[in-house]
Design an enzyme around this catalytic site. Structure first.
Site, PDB file in Angstrom:
ATOM      1  N   GLU A 163      33.535   7.734  12.050  1.00 53.57           N
ATOM      2  CA  GLU A 163      33.380   7.637  10.604  1.00 53.57           C
ATOM      3  C   GLU A 163      33.887   6.283  10.136  1.00 53.57           C
ATOM      4  O   GLU A 163      34.895   5.781  10.634  1.00 53.57           O
ATOM      5  CB  GLU A 163      34.181   8.746   9.905  1.00 53.57           C
ATOM      6  CG  GLU A 163      33.950   8.784   8.405  1.00 53.57           C
ATOM      7  CD  GLU A 163      34.731   9.902   7.718  1.00 53.57           C
ATOM      8  OE1 GLU A 163      35.514   9.587   6.801  1.00 53.57           O
ATOM      9  OE2 GLU A 163      34.579  11.074   8.109  1.00 53.57           O
ATOM     10  N   GLU A 202      29.403  10.733   8.685  1.00 54.08           N
ATOM     11  CA  GLU A 202      29.819  10.713  10.086  1.00 54.08           C
ATOM     12  C   GLU A 202      28.592  10.438  10.948  1.00 54.08           C
ATOM     13  O   GLU A 202      27.462  10.711  10.523  1.00 54.08           O
ATOM     14  CB  GLU A 202      30.443  12.065  10.464  1.00 54.08           C
ATOM     15  CG  GLU A 202      31.729  12.339   9.692  1.00 54.08           C
ATOM     16  CD  GLU A 202      32.233  13.768   9.808  1.00 54.08           C
ATOM     17  OE1 GLU A 202      33.451  13.967   9.683  1.00 54.08           O
ATOM     18  OE2 GLU A 202      31.415  14.698  10.001  1.00 54.08           O
ATOM     19  N   GLU A 206      35.947  10.415  15.216  1.00 56.48           N
ATOM     20  CA  GLU A 206      35.977  11.732  14.564  1.00 56.48           C
ATOM     21  C   GLU A 206      36.228  12.841  15.596  1.00 56.48           C
ATOM     22  O   GLU A 206      36.378  12.591  16.781  1.00 56.48           O
ATOM     23  CB  GLU A 206      34.674  11.968  13.785  1.00 56.48           C
ATOM     24  CG  GLU A 206      34.802  11.767  12.270  1.00 56.48           C
ATOM     25  CD  GLU A 206      35.790  12.697  11.579  1.00 56.48           C
ATOM     26  OE1 GLU A 206      36.233  13.677  12.203  1.00 56.48           O
ATOM     27  OE2 GLU A 206      36.124  12.443  10.409  1.00 56.48           O
ATOM     28  N   GLU A 220      31.136   9.961   2.685  1.00 63.43           N
ATOM     29  CA  GLU A 220      31.788   9.728   3.977  1.00 63.43           C
ATOM     30  C   GLU A 220      30.848  10.181   5.099  1.00 63.43           C
ATOM     31  O   GLU A 220      30.993  11.297   5.607  1.00 63.43           O
ATOM     32  CB  GLU A 220      33.070  10.548   4.092  1.00 63.43           C
ATOM     33  CG  GLU A 220      34.088  10.363   2.986  1.00 63.43           C
ATOM     34  CD  GLU A 220      35.268  11.310   3.189  1.00 63.43           C
ATOM     35  OE1 GLU A 220      36.132  11.000   4.041  1.00 63.43           O
ATOM     36  OE2 GLU A 220      35.315  12.361   2.538  1.00 63.43           O
ATOM     37  N   ARG A 244      39.434  23.401   3.597  1.00 59.48           N
ATOM     38  CA  ARG A 244      38.340  22.534   4.036  1.00 59.48           C
ATOM     39  C   ARG A 244      37.040  23.299   4.299  1.00 59.48           C
ATOM     40  O   ARG A 244      36.023  22.694   4.596  1.00 59.48           O
ATOM     41  CB  ARG A 244      38.774  21.724   5.270  1.00 59.48           C
ATOM     42  CG  ARG A 244      39.775  20.668   4.878  1.00 59.48           C
ATOM     43  CD  ARG A 244      40.346  19.881   6.033  1.00 59.48           C
ATOM     44  NE  ARG A 244      41.392  18.984   5.552  1.00 59.48           N
ATOM     45  CZ  ARG A 244      41.183  17.735   5.145  1.00 59.48           C
ATOM     46  NH1 ARG A 244      39.977  17.222   5.161  1.00 59.48           N
ATOM     47  NH2 ARG A 244      42.179  16.991   4.719  1.00 59.48           N
ATOM     48  N   ASP A 265       0.842  -1.206   0.000  1.00 58.52           N
ATOM     49  CA  ASP A 265       0.000   0.000   0.000  1.00 58.52           C
ATOM     50  C   ASP A 265       0.875   1.253   0.000  1.00 58.52           C
ATOM     51  O   ASP A 265       1.490   1.594   1.009  1.00 58.52           O
ATOM     52  CB  ASP A 265      -0.896  -0.022   1.250  1.00 58.52           C
ATOM     53  CG  ASP A 265      -1.720   1.251   1.411  1.00 58.52           C
ATOM     54  OD1 ASP A 265      -1.693   2.088   0.481  1.00 58.52           O
ATOM     55  OD2 ASP A 265      -2.383   1.411   2.442  1.00 58.52           O
ATOM     56  N   GLU A 270      35.315  16.473  -4.194  1.00 62.68           N
ATOM     57  CA  GLU A 270      34.640  16.141  -2.939  1.00 62.68           C
ATOM     58  C   GLU A 270      33.709  17.298  -2.593  1.00 62.68           C
ATOM     59  O   GLU A 270      34.158  18.409  -2.330  1.00 62.68           O
ATOM     60  CB  GLU A 270      35.713  15.958  -1.856  1.00 62.68           C
ATOM     61  CG  GLU A 270      35.189  15.781  -0.453  1.00 62.68           C
ATOM     62  CD  GLU A 270      36.298  15.906   0.606  1.00 62.68           C
ATOM     63  OE1 GLU A 270      36.052  15.490   1.740  1.00 62.68           O
ATOM     64  OE2 GLU A 270      37.381  16.438   0.301  1.00 62.68           O
ATOM     65  N   HIS A 312      30.723  14.207   3.369  1.00 61.86           N
ATOM     66  CA  HIS A 312      31.416  14.651   2.165  1.00 61.86           C
ATOM     67  C   HIS A 312      31.183  13.602   1.082  1.00 61.86           C
ATOM     68  O   HIS A 312      31.235  12.411   1.366  1.00 61.86           O
ATOM     69  CB  HIS A 312      32.918  14.793   2.435  1.00 61.86           C
ATOM     70  CG  HIS A 312      33.217  15.690   3.600  1.00 61.86           C
ATOM     71  ND1 HIS A 312      34.342  15.575   4.379  1.00 61.86           N
ATOM     72  CD2 HIS A 312      32.513  16.732   4.121  1.00 61.86           C
ATOM     73  CE1 HIS A 312      34.331  16.503   5.327  1.00 61.86           C
ATOM     74  NE2 HIS A 312      33.228  17.204   5.193  1.00 61.86           N
ATOM     75  N   ARG A 343      31.412  18.987  -0.057  1.00 56.93           N
ATOM     76  CA  ARG A 343      31.522  18.870   1.401  1.00 56.93           C
ATOM     77  C   ARG A 343      30.296  19.344   2.192  1.00 56.93           C
ATOM     78  O   ARG A 343      30.243  19.168   3.398  1.00 56.93           O
ATOM     79  CB  ARG A 343      32.757  19.656   1.875  1.00 56.93           C
ATOM     80  CG  ARG A 343      34.048  18.988   1.465  1.00 56.93           C
ATOM     81  CD  ARG A 343      35.267  19.830   1.807  1.00 56.93           C
ATOM     82  NE  ARG A 343      35.508  19.941   3.241  1.00 56.93           N
ATOM     83  CZ  ARG A 343      36.189  19.069   3.984  1.00 56.93           C
ATOM     84  NH1 ARG A 343      36.687  17.988   3.434  1.00 56.93           N
ATOM     85  NH2 ARG A 343      36.371  19.276   5.271  1.00 56.93           N
TER      86      ARG A 343
END
Length: 471
Positions: free
Chosen positions: A223, A134, A215, A132, A342, A53, A360, A272, A362
């Site tokens: 992670e 976390e 982490e 990745e 970063r 359903d 990547e 990321h 982020r």
């Protein structure tokens, strides 16, 4: 080699399976399931599917057209490591019984359409993704929200705030300080055995792991690094990872969460997402431009940056997501790219092998629906390639130390979920290209998310008492 329906039936015999569990993912990204006793499961299920359903799934069909089919993917077959009886899990697509096509709002169907769209453009044949995610592991969590007020309490023996607690066997005192969880050895890291168990359970289910560690956030942030794979397969793996993390933590008497910002004053959890596009076995991101990138890769980044604010509605899908994306910290809020920085939304990881060249992204977080997130980022990147959207110059200086005039030029991601929904409503043509996402699906998605925004807006927060009670 991909598994066939016959291979699955063989596996059912060999492993003496008692139940087959059919799994699919709803709009919000939550995995759902229904179990079929093995005597009621035959190869026919792979051809004609299993009725369920669809009207009871949030954001899906109305009552008047509720019948839907689950079509199992034989290649997704894996044994469930957490059940008492032998159970075989299969990931499914939700299919419209009327025309046998994937349901327009089924996230896995949308992800498949994104893969097909990539091929149809001739630009590439495979998109690889490597998220990745976390997550936090706590001893327990309690909260309550009602008319009399609200609270939330996190208990974690590993947390810096637990140094004054009396524990039955004594307080052992080994703890990482706030933002000091990356990555001291045990006994400060109390979660080594739990992560080992998670990795072994993932490997058992066919998800290849490459690394695991504590982490930055001191109170149980972790992670697990898993291998990249093609778009749909990698989204499947993400769902297996979440299921595994929750259940292993549970078996140790702990609780795991992928919430982006459960703790105030320590790092939040991001996801990321590494990505690249390939054609005929060649990585199209490899070139001799900035940091070894091709023009194709730079235009792809240009598309991600251009559409980032609309993407936020999918990649950062909760009100809590924006507690993580705050200026002035390590959060990747700046819509720029860099090989070193970063705090840039797009980072180019340093790699020795040109085949591993990738970007990547982020800003996403792990509460996102992986099928929708990977599909949406691919569509944004391809839009950049098709329209040759150059992302401008990279920013390798610390983005927080830029002179004000230059800093003003760097756009930021959205700062709230309603802002992201607003951007998605104004910028969604890149998603509906080739019929990958439909306007109907995006409208339903935004409506579902606006319900969360409204609930959040209407709920008085304890911090408001702190700020305004006496004013």
């Amino acid at each position: 080699m991909a598994m066939s329906a016959n291979d699955v039936m063989k596996m059912i015999k060999e492993k003496e399976v008692k139940f087959v569990d059919l799994r699919f993912t709803d709009t919000r990204g939550k995995e759902q399931h229904v179990s079929v006793p093995v005597k009621a499961f035959s190869t026919d299920k792979f051809e004609s599917g299993h009725f369920f359903d669809g009207s009871s799934i949030a954001g899906w069909k109305g009552i008047e057209a509720s019948d839907m089919l689950l079509m199992p993917d034989p290649d997704s077959a894996r044994m469930d490591p957490f059940t008492d009886e032998p159970v075989l899990n299969l990931t499914c697509d939700a299919v419209e019984p009327s025309d046998g096509k994937g349901y327009d709002r089924d996230p896995r169907t949308i992800a498949k359409r994104a893969e097909a769209y990539l091929k149809s453009t001739g630009l590439g044949d495979t998109a690889y993704f490597g998220p990745e995610p976390e997550f936090f592991v706590f001893d327990s969590v309690t909260w309550n929200v009602d008319m009399s007020g609200c609270f939330v309490k996190i208990k974690a023996e590993e947390a810096p705030w637990s140094s004054g607690e009396e524990y039955e066997g004594g307080n052992m005192g080994h703890r990482a300080p706030v933002k000091g969880g990356y990555f001291p050895v045990p006994p400060a890291d109390t979660l080594q055995d739990i992560r080992n168990a998670m990795v072994l359970a993932l490997e058992q289910q066919g998800v290849e792991c490459e690394v695991h560690h504590h982490e930055v956030a001191a109170a149980g942030q972790n992670e697990i690094g898993t291998k990249f794979n093609s778009l749909v397969k990698r989204a499947d793996w993400m769902q297996i990872l979440k299921y595994t993390v929750w259940n292993v933590a549970h078996s140790y008497g702990k609780t795991a969460t992928f919430m982006p910002k459960p703790i105030v004053g320590d790092n939040g959890s991001g996801m990321h997402v590494h990505q690249s596009v390939w054609k005929d076995g060649k990585n199209l991101f490899t070139g001799n431009g900035y940091s070894g990138l091709s023009d194709f890769a730079l235009f792809y980044i240009g598309g991600i940056i251009k559409h980032a604010k609309a993407l936020n509605a999918i990649t950062n899908p909760g009100t809590n997501s924006y507690k993580r994306l705050v200026p002035g910290f390590e959060a990747p809020i700046n819509l720029a790219y860099s090989s070193r920085n970063r705090s840039a939304a797009c980072r180019i990881p340093l790699v020795t092998d040109p085949k591993a060249r990738r970007v990547e992204v982020r800003f996403p977080d792990p509460t996102t629906n992986p099928y929708l997130a990977f599909a949406a980022m691919l569509m944004a990147g391809l839009d950049g390639v098709q329209n040759k959207i150059h992302p401008g110059d990279p920013i390798d200086k610390n983005l927080y130390d830029l002179p004000p005039a230059q800093a003003k030029k760097v756009q930021n991601v959205c700062s709230s979920l309603d802002m992201a929904i607003d951007h998605m409503n104004r910028d969604r043509d890149f998603l509906t290209k080739g019929g990958v996402f439909s306007d109907d699906m995006l409208d339903a998605y935004c409506a579902l998310k606006m319900e969360e925004v409204t609930r959040f807006r209407m709920t008085t927060h304890p911090v408001e008492f702190d700020m305004y009670y006496s004013s």
